[in-house]
Design a protein around this motif. Structure first.
Motif, short mmCIF file in Angstrom:
data_model
loop_
_atom_site.label_atom_id
_atom_site.label_comp_id
_atom_site.label_asym_id
_atom_site.label_seq_id
_atom_site.Cartn_x
_atom_site.Cartn_y
_atom_site.Cartn_z
N GLY A 1 11.77 29.09 63.14
CA GLY A 1 12.07 28.06 62.38
C GLY A 1 11.38 28.34 60.93
O GLY A 1 11.73 27.65 59.91
N LEU A 2 10.24 28.92 60.91
CA LEU A 2 9.53 29.32 59.43
C LEU A 2 10.35 29.97 58.59
O LEU A 2 10.51 29.56 57.51
N ASN A 3 11.41 30.63 59.27
CA ASN A 3 12.51 31.28 58.00
C ASN A 3 13.24 30.36 57.49
O ASN A 3 13.87 30.62 56.14
N PHE A 4 13.41 29.08 57.75
CA PHE A 4 14.21 28.19 56.94
C PHE A 4 13.15 27.93 55.89
O PHE A 4 13.85 27.47 54.86
N PHE A 5 12.04 27.62 56.10
CA PHE A 5 11.40 27.16 54.98
C PHE A 5 10.85 28.37 54.14
O PHE A 5 10.96 28.20 52.87
N LYS A 6 10.84 29.65 54.68
CA LYS A 6 10.68 30.88 53.72
C LYS A 6 11.86 30.91 52.64
O LYS A 6 11.77 31.31 51.56
N GLY A 7 13.06 30.49 53.19
CA GLY A 7 14.27 30.89 52.47
C GLY A 7 14.34 29.86 51.44
O GLY A 7 14.90 30.34 50.37
#
Length: 217
Positions: free
Chosen positions: A206-212
């Motif tokens: 899920g961290l990738n959603f926020f990194k995106g």
């Protein structure tokens, strides 16, 4: 860069989202339901919870609060807006994404980890994934069953973002559990990426959603 975290009476994932934004390298700021001008922000996340106790239906009362005008203004400025769980329901209520998230096929609260397919990786939120990549995040909702009348248009415009892989826990149409607007800048997802932001939680997908979001600003 500054990312707003919308707060309603009944929000309960706002602190998790705030933490995950900072974990991803962004700067977070809480925005309360009665604020209608936050044009200085670069993006907004509407977190999960039970805004106004889910009275009438999930997201219905939140959809008529002043903060909605601020969210719509950001959309006009082409800034990213992510709605998670209750936030997704709110985005459906105010018409910023197609379709609705309604009562589960088995009308009970469902909380479990699920496998998800990233159907569209061209949005800011999913750009760090490969198309059709399988990721792991939890769901926690009683009104998460997705329905839209014009499914063909949704498909042709590539507006399906996430689909359940394998088991469909809520009866969603064609296993859909995440959609976006035509631009891809407004995204509504029922699973909780902030609850899958660190390996100690069970997954960091899920961290990738926020990194995106951070990378797109």
């Amino acid at each position: 860069m500054k990312i707003g975290v919308i707060r309603f009476p009944g929000s309960n994932c706002d602190r998790d989202v705030y933490h995950t934004i900072e974990l991803a390298g962004g700067e977070a700021e809480y925005i309360w339901w009665n604020k209608d001008d936050f044009s200085y922000l670069d993006a907004v996340v509407i977190p999960g919870g039970f805004s106004y106790g889910d009275y009438l239906r999930a997201g219905a009362i939140a959809s008529i609060t002043p903060v909605v005008e601020g969210i719509k203004s950001l959309v006009k400025e082409e800034k990213p807006v992510l709605g998670i769980c209750n936030g997704a329901q709110i985005l459906g209520e105010i018409g910023l994404v197609p379709g609705i998230f309604t009562v589960n096929e088995n009308p009970k609260f469902n909380c479990e980890w699920v496998d998800l397919k990233v159907t569209n990786n061209s949005t800011p939120f999913t750009s760090n994934f490969k198309k059709n990549e399988i990721i792991k995040m939890p769901v926690a909702h009683a009104e998460g069953r997705y329905f839209v009348e014009d499914i063909d248009t949704l498909k042709s415009q590539d507006q399906i973002v996430l689909q359940f892989e394998g088991k469909i826990p809520n009866g969603s149409l064609e296993a859909i559990t995440g959609v976006c607007d035509e631009s891809g800048l407004v995204c509504a997802v029922m699973p909780h990426p902030e609850r899958a932001s660190e390996e100690i939680l069970g997954s960091s997908d899920g961290l990738n959603f926020f990194k995106g979001i951070v990378n797109s600003i």
